[in-house]
Design an enzyme around this catalytic site. Sequence first.
Site, mmCIF file in Angstrom:
data_model
loop_
_atom_site.group_PDB
_atom_site.id
_atom_site.type_symbol
_atom_site.label_atom_id
_atom_site.label_comp_id
_atom_site.label_asym_id
_atom_site.label_seq_id
_atom_site.Cartn_x
_atom_site.Cartn_y
_atom_site.Cartn_z
ATOM 1 N N ASP A 255 0.849 -1.189 0.000
ATOM 2 C CA ASP A 255 0.000 0.000 0.000
ATOM 3 C C ASP A 255 0.883 1.237 0.000
ATOM 4 O OD1 ASP A 255 -2.160 1.654 -0.048
ATOM 5 O OD2 ASP A 255 -2.863 1.198 1.987
ATOM 6 N N SER A 337 -5.811 8.712 4.834
ATOM 7 C CA SER A 337 -4.962 7.762 4.114
ATOM 8 C C SER A 337 -3.775 8.443 3.453
ATOM 9 C CB SER A 337 -5.771 7.048 3.028
ATOM 10 O OG SER A 337 -6.516 5.994 3.570
ATOM 11 N N SER A 352 -2.161 3.530 6.030
ATOM 12 C CA SER A 352 -2.843 2.597 5.133
ATOM 13 C C SER A 352 -4.320 2.494 5.484
ATOM 14 C CB SER A 352 -2.181 1.219 5.206
ATOM 15 O OG SER A 352 -2.898 0.274 4.437
#
Length: 383
Positions: A255, A337, A352
């Site tokens: 990610d 995020s 993440s």
Amino acid sequence: MRRTTAMRTALSALLLLGSWATASAVPASAADSPSRSTEPPASTSLLSAMQHDMGLTRSQAEARLAAEKTATAVERKAKRAAGSSYGGSWFDAGSGKLTVAVTRGANTEAVRATGATVRLVRHSARQLDAVKARIDALSAPAGIGSWYVDAKTNKVVVNVVTAHRRDNDVRTFLARARQAGPVTVRQTADAPRTFAAGTVGGDPYYTGNVRCSIGFSVYGGFVTAGHCDQHTGAVYGWDGSYVGNFQGSSFPDNDYAWVNVGSGWWTVPVVLGWGTVSDQLVRGSAEAPVGASICRSGSTSHWHCGTVLAKNETVNYSQGAVHELTKTSVCAEPGDSGGSFISGDQAQGVTSGGWGNCSSGGETWYQPVNEILNRYGLTLQTA
């Protein structure tokens, strides 16, 4: 909540750090070296955030940061001294020391000589990592939240969403996981999710119909979360102006992503304090041990602090499993995020996902920043 014009002007001068604010990071080649700066380990505002979120006094926060800085340096030495007997390590806030697990046959005196406390365990970190790798190869149902190697229990912990603990597919997964090696099962209130958000008023960056937060400045751009890449290419800042494009991204499995910066935008080694704490300078990216304090700031939920709970955890999002994440007790919310995590003055990673929120609490995972630097050959900007 939108910022004042003055704060927005300052923001553009800071990079478009319109997102989580965590500080510290260093060139990838120097990521393993703790900061040698003579600066204090944290600003007054960072100490205040730790006092608020962790229930510490100012002197306790200062002492903890100093002890954690020492533990970070000890961890590398102790791991080398333990060799193949190394079973993991964690920071003990009560004693202010690093505890290192070792298997029989280890040179315990050499490990203790580094300043670490020693605990004898049955399984080495290498053995437990192999167990986790076998579990990674399984297909996890939605009722499985995550799994990771826990040095304290010397087992692989599998987190099960409470509401799904009796599902047949969950029971089947757990049975297969136990066949892989030493496993213990814990329950979690909610399933993990990413913290991207639809476009709303605010200051981070925008791509497609998603709002996310910037992590850390690198030479030529910034790093952030991979799930924020909507594959529309262009990234726009808080003022709607064009910033750059995604140059690389990975999600799921990983990610992380990075975006180039141009068109009048530039980068500096600063993480935004959002007016809650002072803006934080980035000084390095030495990895903090499990148990260390850690703080983050986001465009949605601003500054919050907690502790590092686990490393190398596999998180089972609805979009697929993401590996090698670090879990924290810090809360987060949609729109956060991609933003920054910091321990002391050292950058740790980009946000993440997680579960919960900053009203009722929860847990959040981040992708370690040094992995992103190494993956794309990037260099952190540092003060």
